[in-house]
Design a protein around this motif. Structure first.
Motif, PDB file in Angstrom:
ATOM      1  N   HIS A  79      -0.913  -2.708   5.830  1.00 34.86           N
ATOM      2  CA  HIS A  79      -0.827  -1.382   5.211  1.00 34.86           C
ATOM      3  C   HIS A  79       0.389  -0.645   5.767  1.00 34.86           C
TER       4      HIS A  79
ATOM      5  N   MET B 280      -5.670  -1.268   1.411  1.00 33.95           N
ATOM      6  CA  MET B 280      -4.274  -1.501   0.979  1.00 33.95           C
ATOM      7  C   MET B 280      -4.189  -1.475  -0.550  1.00 33.95           C
TER       8      MET B 280
ATOM      9  N   GLY C  81       0.820  -1.203   0.000  1.00 36.24           N
ATOM     10  CA  GLY C  81       0.000   0.000   0.000  1.00 36.24           C
ATOM     11  C   GLY C  81       0.852   1.251   0.000  1.00 36.24           C
TER      12      GLY C  81
END
Ligand code: NAD
Ligand code: UFG
Length: 337
Positions: free
Chosen positions: A234, A320, A181
């Protein structure tokens, strides 16, 4: 409070710097730009409206590091600098030992000299090798299968020995699972050089049409859909974990170790399908042979970080993939013009 961030122009560090600056910390970066560009630093400055002291210095260069410690009055260090490509580490192991191991030793020597004894270290879930059970807890046996992983495990051992020799050190070893991400602004993200080795950066390049199709490395693992399962986290959640670790170090905890993951495992096909939702198109793939050295399943038990740091990952797989795609489509060539 002033934090020295080694490898501070890199992927995880740039997101961490942004959160550090937003939380009111001052940031000093040391990076030799071997796998990054100044552009990420400039973007973080722009996003936060804060200045970063940047030094283009190799952490192996002890005299330059000394000068930085002399000038900047550092309180704490987050040590990201390192080479990280598993395949390359098998071809050039000495480069990895010199850069990652020797670099860390030089950094620790200078920290000791200047009585800066607070360190957050970027370790990796790779130190669990092929885990005997999942979710993986911090007390499970450690083993590695490649030189990159060995540098992480050896550095963990060095840090343990250092702490045993002098308990005034405060050290947080963070074992990251699979960071993916980008910042939701789309202004900073992962910018691998050449063809990406890791799944999500590769999928991102298929999504923007730069690569033709995804190669799924084996669909005959002992998993529900036959593909490898990982704990994708993430990068902003990971960055926030570093802020919590820095806060923890100010309480003088000694040496602490935390998994930073979500606790959820996703397969390669799960990632492809979620990415298709994010980019709103079908992504072509083909199943190829297993990648040597890969394991079937790894995901974290992240409850220790929650109990002791009050940290847990908040961003789901949809976010993400959306944030990855935003960055990749806004900047198809990454940080290069
Ligand atoms: P990255 O390559 O984007 O960042 C590393 C940075 O360190 C780069 O900016 C590079 O130029 C710099 N660097 C390397 N050697 C240096 C040296 N000798 N002196 C000064 N700077 C140097 O990688 P990343 O993904 O942001 O990873 C950061 C850290 O987290 C690394 O230590 C990596 O091993 C670790 N880690 C990464 C992952 C992952 O999947 N990305 C997973 C687990 C652990
Ligand atoms: N995969 C594919 N096709 C690809 C790339 C990967 O199918 O083109 C599969 C892999 O076989 C694996 C999964 O996608 O099942 C994830 O692979 P990544 O290369 O994205 O991630 P890894 O778990 O292999 O390794 C990464 C870092 C390591 C780090 C580890 C744990 O590369 O350095 O996460 O943090 F140690």
């Amino acid at each position: 409070m002033k934090i020295l961030v080694t490898g501070g122009a890199g992927y995880i560090a740039s997101h961490t710097n942004l959160e550090l600056l937003n939380a009111g910390y001052d940031v000093v970066i040391v990076d030799n730009l071997s796998n990054s560009s100044m552009e990420s630093v400039k973007r973080v400055e722009k996003l936060t409206g804060r200045k970063i002291a940047f030094y283009e210095v190799d952490i192996l260069d002890k005299e330059s590091l000394r000068q930085i410690f002399e000038k900047e009055k550092i309180d704490s260090v987050i040590h990201f600098a390192g080479l990280k490509a598993v395949g390359e580490s098998c071809l050039k192991p000495l480069n990895y030992f010199r850069n990652n191991l020797s670099g860390t030793i030089v950094l620790l020597e200078v920290m000791q000299e200047f009585a800066v004894k607070s360190l957050v270290f970027s370790s990796s879930a790779t130190v669990y090798g092929d885990p005997a059970k999942v979710p993986v807890t911090e007390d499970m046996p450690l083993s590695v299968t490649n030189p990159y992983g060995r540098t992480k495990l050896m550095i963990e051992d060095i840090l343990q020995d250092l702490y045993r020799s002098d308990a005034t050190w405060n050290i947080a070893i963070l074992r990251y699972f699979n960071p993916i991400g980008a910042h939701e602004s789309g202004e900073i993200g992962e910018d691998p050089s050449g063809i990406p080795n890791n799944l999500v950066p590769y999928v991102a390049k298929v999504a923007i049409g730069e690569l033709e199709k995804i190669n799924v490395n084996g669909d005959d693992y002992d998993t529900p859909d036959g593909t490898g399962i990982r704990d994708y986290i993430h990068v902003v959640d990971l960055a926030l974990g570093h802020i919590k670790a820095i806060e923890k170090l100010t309480d003088h905890p000694g040496l602490v170790i935390y998994n930073l993951g979500t606790g959820i495992g996703y397969s390669v096909f799960d990632i492809i399908h979620n990415y298709e939702k994010a980019c709103n198109k079908k992504l072509p793939y083909t199943v190829v042979a297993r990648r040597p050295g890969d394991i079937a399943v790894s995901y974290a038990d992240a409850s220790k970080a929650y109990q002791e740091l009050g940290w847990k990952a908040e961003r789901g797989i949809d976010k993400m993939c959306e944030d990855s795609y935003r960055w990749q489509s806004k900047y198809p060539k990454g940080y290069s013009k």
